[in-house]
Scaffold this motif. Structure first.
Motif, PDB file in Angstrom:
ATOM      1  N   SER A  60       0.854  -1.120   0.125  1.00 11.01           N
ATOM      2  CA  SER A  60       0.023  -0.149   0.018  1.00 11.01           C
ATOM      3  C   SER A  60       0.712   1.245  -0.150  1.00 11.01           C
ATOM      4  O   SER A  60       1.884   1.148   0.760  1.00 11.01           O
ATOM      5  N   LEU A  62      -0.232   4.016   1.069  1.00  9.67           N
ATOM      6  CA  LEU A  62      -0.592   4.872   2.403  1.00  9.67           C
ATOM      7  C   LEU A  62       0.211   4.352   3.379  1.00  9.67           C
ATOM      8  O   LEU A  62       0.837   5.124   4.247  1.00  9.67           O
ATOM      9  N   ASP A  99       0.563  -1.410  -5.031  1.00 10.60           N
ATOM     10  CA  ASP A  99       0.101  -0.144  -5.443  1.00 10.60           C
ATOM     11  C   ASP A  99       0.866   0.765  -6.092  1.00 10.60           C
ATOM     12  O   ASP A  99       1.610   1.386  -5.345  1.00 10.60           O
ATOM     13  N   ARG A 172      -7.372   1.167 -11.767  1.00  6.73           N
ATOM     14  CA  ARG A 172      -8.204   1.749 -10.290  1.00  6.73           C
ATOM     15  C   ARG A 172      -8.922   2.896 -10.940  1.00  6.73           C
ATOM     16  O   ARG A 172      -8.204   3.959 -11.403  1.00  6.73           O
ATOM     17  N   HIS A 203     -12.922   2.094  -6.428  1.00  2.00           N
ATOM     18  CA  HIS A 203     -12.608   2.444  -5.190  1.00  2.00           C
ATOM     19  C   HIS A 203     -13.817   3.350  -4.593  1.00  2.00           C
ATOM     20  O   HIS A 203     -14.353   3.849  -5.450  1.00  2.00           O
TER      21      HIS A 203
END
Ligand code: SPV
Ligand code: MG
Length: 564
Positions: A60, A62, A99, A172, A203
């Protein structure tokens, strides 16, 4: 990095596509460094009658950024991202989904695809926002979507760079995040699938899964219209009441738990730091900390310690019981001459080459004939009324740091000893399953072995799976047996305590036949191994394919001389 959880980049890369074929819904979880990767890779939970685990890992942006102390806004440089990916690859054996943020400018993305594919990553997901993106979960952050044609071209260029069919590039779609809605999301999905995207991640930051369910319905229609069947992915961070069962039902193929490992660690770290400040000492925080030993276990420190012990040249010893008389020869078998050197001399040369200098030989029959230097001799004067096990225990004082047991009548190569020193387990027997081809040994009763798992047909595979012995002995049915015992065994320092206790317990309390022996006094080494197993201790194997020979009779000497 760990030395377990190994998989080749090729096998790992293709494992996600294999899972997609096998399972309706794939369960992925985030990791942001080596330790978190070890945890999520290894965790298993029994739920009702099923053992559940995660199928793969999400790298990820994030949590990787947060772990490094950065906001999630495409600030971290590419080399730093590769370093995190490498840590996770080096600590796990499951597929990785990376990601890729926006993928940057198309040229940057091409280079990214090449590197990820080479590393063994299975999938990269890039979001259709303008570089530099802002994290999608903050409702007040500015979310600017990329022009769909520009983004489609980036996907296409990425697809043109990859060289295997195993690597996947997923688009995405952020239309539900930016507020441009379901129609825009579908318009984009169609465009991205048409240029070759391998799937779609939709998302949402809503607390209700309704909007992604609506998308899923339309996605299924779109897939039929385009004649494709490509995975649909979601990230239920905000709409977390949704169950895997419901997602499967709606046609999702991959669910990603995108940040929970970092978020739980973040909370625990804050709490621990605050407890220490409040109490101005460490005692009170202990109950919320993992014991250090658990960290040691997870990151492989215990194996490092074990190997330090095994490879400590001054510590590990070899013990060779050689006291018995063999009716086929009129000298101790250790002293049999093979092309100018005795068997014992050949054993010593190999052991010395592998760093084992402390070698104990137990003499009995015609002990004065032992003339080889560089070993310590111990006598078993009761060699006529006792057998190998008792000869072995004559060297008991030299066992304490762990040792290698060696039959006196075998010749073996360096590789077997090195692999044995490198093997896992406290008691490890070297075994061979090619015994059916040892034609010259047909007149001999072999020490046969039955194991928990059947031998792998691919004997020379790179990574040996752990396997345990169930039965050992000469009376085992040849057709049932899995292996032949080679006559070499490793005992760890820890196991020495155990075998001593078992030996003395039997010596004091045992009466009558002892496994295949007429009495405990006449017990062979394999009888003792069966006793250890019967008492519930684990005895492992190291599987070898040739590289050794046993001198049983005169014909074996001729064969060995030819080979040498
Ligand atoms: C991430 O985990 O970095 C993601 C998912 O991209 S999210 O944070 O929800 O945008
Ligand atoms: Mg991200």
């Amino acid at each position: 990095m760990t030395l377990t959880n190994r998989i080749s980049p090729e096998d790992r890369r293709k494992s996600l596509k294999q899972l997609l074929k096998k399972k309706n819904l794939i369960r992925i979880i985030e990791a942001h460094n080596g330790l978190s990767a070890i945890i999520v890779n290894n965790i298993k939970e029994k739920v009702r009658d099923e053992i559940l685990e995660f199928d793969g890992i999400w790298v990820s942006s994030l949590t990787e950024s947060a772990a490094k102390g950065y906001p999630d806004a495409e600030i971290i440089g590419i080399e730093s991202r590769y370093e995190t990916i490498r840590q996770i690859l080096n600590s796990s054996n499951k597929p990785l989904i990376v990601d890729g943020d926006t993928g940057g400018e198309a040229t940057n993305f091409e280079y990214f695809v090449r590197s990820l594919e080479d590393m063994g990553v299975s999938m990269v997901i890039i979001e259709d926002k303008k570089f530099p993106k802002r994290n999608s979960l903050d409702p007040s952050a500015k979310q600017t979507q990329e022009d769909p044609d520009i983004f489609a071209l980036k996907i296409k260029r990425g697809k043109n760079v990859q060289i295997t069919s195993d690597f996947m590039i997923v688009a995405r779609i952020e239309s539900l995040i930016s507020g441009s809605g379901l129609r825009d999301a579908l318009f984009r999905a169609k465009k991205f699938l048409q240029v070759g995207a391998d799937g779609i991640m939709i998302h949402s930051k809503d607390t209700n899964p309704k909007e992604i369910f609506d998308f899923a319905v339309e996605y299924n229609k779109l897939s039929r219209e385009l004649g494709v069947n490509k995975p649909l992915i979601c990230v239920p961070t905000t709409y977390n009441t949704v169950t895997e069962h419901e997602l499967k039902d709606k046609g999702f193929n991959i669910v990603i738990y995108a940040n929970h490992i970092l978020r739980s660690a973040h909370k625990a770290m804050k709490k621990a730091a605050s407890i220490i400040l409040k109490n101005q000492r460490g005692l009170e925080v202990e109950s919320i900390c993992s014991p250090v030993i658990n960290i040691f276990k997870d990151v492989g420190f215990l194996e490092v310690k074990e190997k330090d012990m095994k490879y400590d040249i001054g510590k590990i010893r070899a013990i060779i019981p050689a006291a018995g008389e063999d009716p086929n020869f009129n000298i101790p078998k250790s002293m049999i001459n093979i092309k100018g050197k005795s068997i014992l001399q050949r054993q010593i040369n190999i052991l010395n080459r592998c760093g084992i200098k402390d070698i104990n030989v137990i003499r009995g029959y015609k002990k004065d004939l032992f003339n080889v230097e560089g070993v310590q001799y111990i006598d078993n004067n009761e060699y006529l009324t006792t057998f190998i096990l008792h000869s072995l225990f004559k060297a008991e004082d030299n066992m304490k740091n762990g040792f290698i047991y060696i039959n006196s009548d075998i010749i073996f190569n360096d590789q077997i000893i090195n692999n044995l020193l490198n093997s896992k387990g406290d008691i490890v027997l070297v075994v061979d399953n090619s015994y059916v081809y040892h034609k010259h040994e047909v007149d001999k009763k072999l020490d046969l072995i039955l194991t928990k798992n059947k031998p792998d047909k691919e004997v020379r595979r790179l990574y040996q799976k752990e396997n345990e012995i169930i039965r050992i002995g000469k009376t085992l049915d040849k057709n049932m047996a899995d292996y032949e015992f080679v006559g070499l065994t490793y005992f760890s320092e820890y196991s020495v305590d155990i075998i001593r206790k078992i030996y003395y317990d039997c010596k004091i309390n045992h009466e009558g036949p002892f496994h295949e022996a007429v009495s405990f006094e006449m017990a062979s080494f394999t009888d003792f191994i069966q006793e250890i197993i019967d008492r519930g201790f684990k005895v492992n194997i190291l599987e070898v394919y040739k590289g050794w020979i046993e001198i049983h009779n005169k014909k074996d000497i001729e064969i060995t001389e030819r080979i040498i």
